[in-house]
Design a protein around this motif. Sequence first.
Motif, PDB file in Angstrom:
ATOM      1  N   GLN A  77       0.824  -1.209   0.000  1.00 48.03           N
ATOM      2  CA  GLN A  77       0.000   0.000   0.000  1.00 48.03           C
ATOM      3  C   GLN A  77       0.862   1.266   0.000  1.00 48.03           C
ATOM      4  OE1 GLN A  77      -3.115   0.045  -0.618  1.00 48.03           O
ATOM      5  NE2 GLN A  77      -3.647  -2.077  -0.255  1.00 48.03           N
ATOM      6  N   VAL A  78       1.915   1.274   0.796  1.00 48.03           N
ATOM      7  CA  VAL A  78       2.814   2.433   0.828  1.00 48.03           C
ATOM      8  C   VAL A  78       3.490   2.591  -0.537  1.00 48.03           C
ATOM      9  CG1 VAL A  78       4.960   3.356   1.834  1.00 48.03           C
ATOM     10  CG2 VAL A  78       3.136   2.502   3.324  1.00 48.03           C
ATOM     11  N   GLY A  79       3.831   1.485  -1.183  1.00 49.36           N
ATOM     12  CA  GLY A  79       4.407   1.548  -2.529  1.00 49.36           C
ATOM     13  C   GLY A  79       3.459   2.213  -3.519  1.00 49.36           C
ATOM     14  N   GLN A  80       2.180   1.869  -3.419  1.00 52.03           N
ATOM     15  CA  GLN A  80       1.172   2.500  -4.291  1.00 52.03           C
ATOM     16  C   GLN A  80       1.086   4.005  -4.022  1.00 52.03           C
ATOM     17  OE1 GLN A  80      -0.750   0.762  -6.717  1.00 52.03           O
ATOM     18  NE2 GLN A  80       0.820  -0.728  -6.240  1.00 52.03           N
ATOM     19  N   LEU A  81       1.081   4.380  -2.758  1.00 57.21           N
ATOM     20  CA  LEU A  81       1.031   5.802  -2.387  1.00 57.21           C
ATOM     21  C   LEU A  81       2.308   6.527  -2.800  1.00 57.21           C
ATOM     22  CD1 LEU A  81      -0.566   5.400   1.157  1.00 57.21           C
ATOM     23  CD2 LEU A  81      -1.674   6.370  -0.873  1.00 57.21           C
ATOM     24  N   GLU A  82       3.426   5.836  -2.696  1.00 54.14           N
ATOM     25  CA  GLU A  82       4.720   6.419  -3.073  1.00 54.14           C
ATOM     26  C   GLU A  82       4.767   6.715  -4.573  1.00 54.14           C
ATOM     27  OE1 GLU A  82       9.164   5.602  -1.385  1.00 54.14           O
ATOM     28  OE2 GLU A  82       8.038   3.868  -2.101  1.00 54.14           O
ATOM     29  N   ARG A  83       4.239   5.796  -5.386  1.00 53.28           N
ATOM     30  CA  ARG A  83       4.199   6.004  -6.840  1.00 53.28           C
ATOM     31  C   ARG A  83       3.388   7.249  -7.209  1.00 53.28           C
ATOM     32  NH1 ARG A  83       5.381   0.844  -6.836  1.00 53.28           N
ATOM     33  NH2 ARG A  83       3.515  -0.381  -6.633  1.00 53.28           N
ATOM     34  N   ARG A  84       2.408   7.575  -6.418  1.00 51.65           N
ATOM     35  CA  ARG A  84       1.570   8.759  -6.668  1.00 51.65           C
ATOM     36  C   ARG A  84       2.150  10.026  -6.039  1.00 51.65           C
ATOM     37  NH1 ARG A  84      -4.540   7.595  -5.264  1.00 51.65           N
ATOM     38  NH2 ARG A  84      -4.643   9.761  -5.956  1.00 51.65           N
ATOM     39  N   GLY A  85       3.270   9.880  -5.309  1.00 50.29           N
ATOM     40  CA  GLY A  85       3.889  11.045  -4.685  1.00 50.29           C
ATOM     41  C   GLY A  85       3.211  11.482  -3.402  1.00 50.29           C
ATOM     42  N   LEU A  86       2.404  10.617  -2.807  1.00 49.14           N
ATOM     43  CA  LEU A  86       1.655  10.965  -1.603  1.00 49.14           C
ATOM     44  C   LEU A  86       2.419  10.628  -0.322  1.00 49.14           C
ATOM     45  CD1 LEU A  86      -1.792   9.599  -2.824  1.00 49.14           C
ATOM     46  CD2 LEU A  86      -0.926  11.958  -2.973  1.00 49.14           C
ATOM     47  N   VAL A  87       3.321   9.678  -0.436  1.00 39.82           N
ATOM     48  CA  VAL A  87       4.134   9.203   0.681  1.00 39.82           C
ATOM     49  C   VAL A  87       5.532   8.949   0.134  1.00 39.82           C
ATOM     50  CG1 VAL A  87       4.477   7.235   2.261  1.00 39.82           C
ATOM     51  CG2 VAL A  87       2.196   8.125   1.893  1.00 39.82           C
ATOM     52  N   ARG A  88       6.523   9.107   0.978  1.00 35.87           N
ATOM     53  CA  ARG A  88       7.880   8.681   0.623  1.00 35.87           C
ATOM     54  C   ARG A  88       8.419   7.847   1.770  1.00 35.87           C
ATOM     55  NH1 ARG A  88      11.849  11.581   3.168  1.00 35.87           N
ATOM     56  NH2 ARG A  88      11.194  13.524   4.138  1.00 35.87           N
ATOM     57  N   ARG A  89       9.455   7.103   1.487  1.00 35.88           N
ATOM     58  CA  ARG A  89      10.099   6.307   2.536  1.00 35.88           C
ATOM     59  C   ARG A  89      11.481   6.875   2.794  1.00 35.88           C
ATOM     60  NH1 ARG A  89       8.118   0.260   0.747  1.00 35.88           N
ATOM     61  NH2 ARG A  89       7.444   1.228  -1.165  1.00 35.88           N
ATOM     62  N   ARG A  90      11.905   6.768   4.043  1.00 31.94           N
ATOM     63  CA  ARG A  90      13.272   7.151   4.384  1.00 31.94           C
ATOM     64  C   ARG A  90      13.828   6.149   5.380  1.00 31.94           C
ATOM     65  NH1 ARG A  90      14.667   9.381   9.150  1.00 31.94           N
ATOM     66  NH2 ARG A  90      12.997  10.189  10.483  1.00 31.94           N
ATOM     67  N   ALA A  91      15.130   5.942   5.297  1.00 32.08           N
ATOM     68  CA  ALA A  91      15.794   5.002   6.199  1.00 32.08           C
ATOM     69  C   ALA A  91      15.864   5.577   7.606  1.00 32.08           C
ATOM     70  CB  ALA A  91      17.203   4.702   5.689  1.00 32.08           C
ATOM     71  N   CYS A  92      15.814   4.685   8.572  1.00 30.52           N
ATOM     72  CA  CYS A  92      15.956   5.077   9.974  1.00 30.52           C
ATOM     73  C   CYS A  92      17.442   5.277  10.256  1.00 30.52           C
ATOM     74  CB  CYS A  92      15.392   3.984  10.875  1.00 30.52           C
ATOM     75  SG  CYS A  92      15.594   4.328  12.632  1.00 30.52           S
ATOM     76  N   PRO A  93      17.831   6.434  10.791  1.00 31.48           N
ATOM     77  CA  PRO A  93      19.254   6.693  11.022  1.00 31.48           C
ATOM     78  C   PRO A  93      19.868   5.838  12.122  1.00 31.48           C
ATOM     79  CG  PRO A  93      17.919   8.512  11.851  1.00 31.48           C
ATOM     80  CD  PRO A  93      16.991   7.567  11.151  1.00 31.48           C
ATOM     81  N   THR A  94      19.043   5.283  13.025  1.00 33.06           N
ATOM     82  CA  THR A  94      19.581   4.512  14.149  1.00 33.06           C
ATOM     83  C   THR A  94      19.441   3.005  13.985  1.00 33.06           C
ATOM     84  OG1 THR A  94      17.481   4.703  15.327  1.00 33.06           O
ATOM     85  CG2 THR A  94      19.159   6.393  15.774  1.00 33.06           C
ATOM     86  N   ASP A  95      18.771   2.554  12.922  1.00 30.62           N
ATOM     87  CA  ASP A  95      18.553   1.123  12.710  1.00 30.62           C
ATOM     88  C   ASP A  95      18.555   0.862  11.207  1.00 30.62           C
ATOM     89  OD1 ASP A  95      17.681  -1.501  12.503  1.00 30.62           O
ATOM     90  OD2 ASP A  95      15.809  -1.184  13.605  1.00 30.62           O
ATOM     91  N   VAL A  96      19.559   0.145  10.737  1.00 29.03           N
ATOM     92  CA  VAL A  96      19.703  -0.062   9.288  1.00 29.03           C
ATOM     93  C   VAL A  96      18.506  -0.798   8.681  1.00 29.03           C
ATOM     94  CG1 VAL A  96      22.217   0.031   9.268  1.00 29.03           C
ATOM     95  CG2 VAL A  96      21.075  -2.168   9.593  1.00 29.03           C
ATOM     96  N   ARG A  97      17.789  -1.566   9.505  1.00 33.56           N
ATOM     97  CA  ARG A  97      16.627  -2.287   8.985  1.00 33.56           C
ATOM     98  C   ARG A  97      15.355  -1.453   9.057  1.00 33.56           C
ATOM     99  NH1 ARG A  97      16.431  -7.240  12.644  1.00 33.56           N
ATOM    100  NH2 ARG A  97      16.868  -5.559  14.074  1.00 33.56           N
ATOM    101  N   GLY A  98      15.378  -0.368   9.796  1.00 35.58           N
ATOM    102  CA  GLY A  98      14.181   0.435  10.001  1.00 35.58           C
ATOM    103  C   GLY A  98      13.900   1.379   8.840  1.00 35.58           C
ATOM    104  N   VAL A  99      12.623   1.521   8.516  1.00 31.35           N
ATOM    105  CA  VAL A  99      12.189   2.421   7.444  1.00 31.35           C
ATOM    106  C   VAL A  99      10.993   3.220   7.955  1.00 31.35           C
ATOM    107  CG1 VAL A  99      11.233   2.540   5.101  1.00 31.35           C
ATOM    108  CG2 VAL A  99      12.954   0.808   5.656  1.00 31.35           C
ATOM    109  N   PHE A 100      10.995   4.505   7.644  1.00 33.00           N
ATOM    110  CA  PHE A 100       9.880   5.381   7.985  1.00 33.00           C
ATOM    111  C   PHE A 100       9.037   5.635   6.743  1.00 33.00           C
ATOM    112  CE2 PHE A 100      12.686   6.422  11.470  1.00 33.00           C
ATOM    113  CZ  PHE A 100      11.830   6.733  12.512  1.00 33.00           C
TER     114      PHE A 100
END
Length: 151
Positions: A77-100
Motif C-alpha cells: 500500500q505504501v508503494g502504491q502511495l509512493e508512486r503517486r507522490g503521496l508518501v515517501r520512505r526514508r531510512a531510519c538513522p539509528t537502525d539499518v533495517r528500520g524504514v519510515f
Amino acid sequence: MKEPRWLDELEMAAWQGFLEAGNRVTRRLEQQLKDEAGLSHPQYEILVHLAEAPGGEIRMTELAERLITSKSGLTYQVGQLERRGLVRRRACPTDVRGVFAVLTEEGRELLRTAAPGHVATVRETLIDVLDREELAVLARALGEVGRRLRD
C-alpha cells in the motif's frame, strides 16, 4: 473433543448483523474513496495515521501494528502511495533495517480534500443511522471486543 457451543437465535442475529453491516459499510467506504480520491480504504487510513504523527512520519513496523495489517500488505500500500507522490520512505538513522513512511505535501493535500467526503459517508452509512444510545452501546461493545483481541 468438546461439543461446540452453537449460537442461539439472538447470538446468530448479532453475528450475522455484524458481518452484513461491516461488509456493507466497508464496501460503501471503499467505493466513495475510490470515486472521489482514487484511494483504497487502507491507503486513506495510512494517510490519516501519517497526518496525525509528529513530523508526518511513522516507522513502517509501528504503522503496520496501528493498522492491524501485515508488513507485506503495508509495504504494498505504501508503494502504491509512493508512486503517486503521496508518501515517501526514508531510512531510519539509528537502525539499518528500520524504514519510515513519510507523508508528502501532496499526500496531506489529498487527505484534506478526501476527508470531508469520507466523513460524510461514515455518517451516512453508520453514525447517523443510530441514535446516541445505540452509538454508546456499539462503542462499548466493539471497544471491548477490540481490547480482548489485543490482549
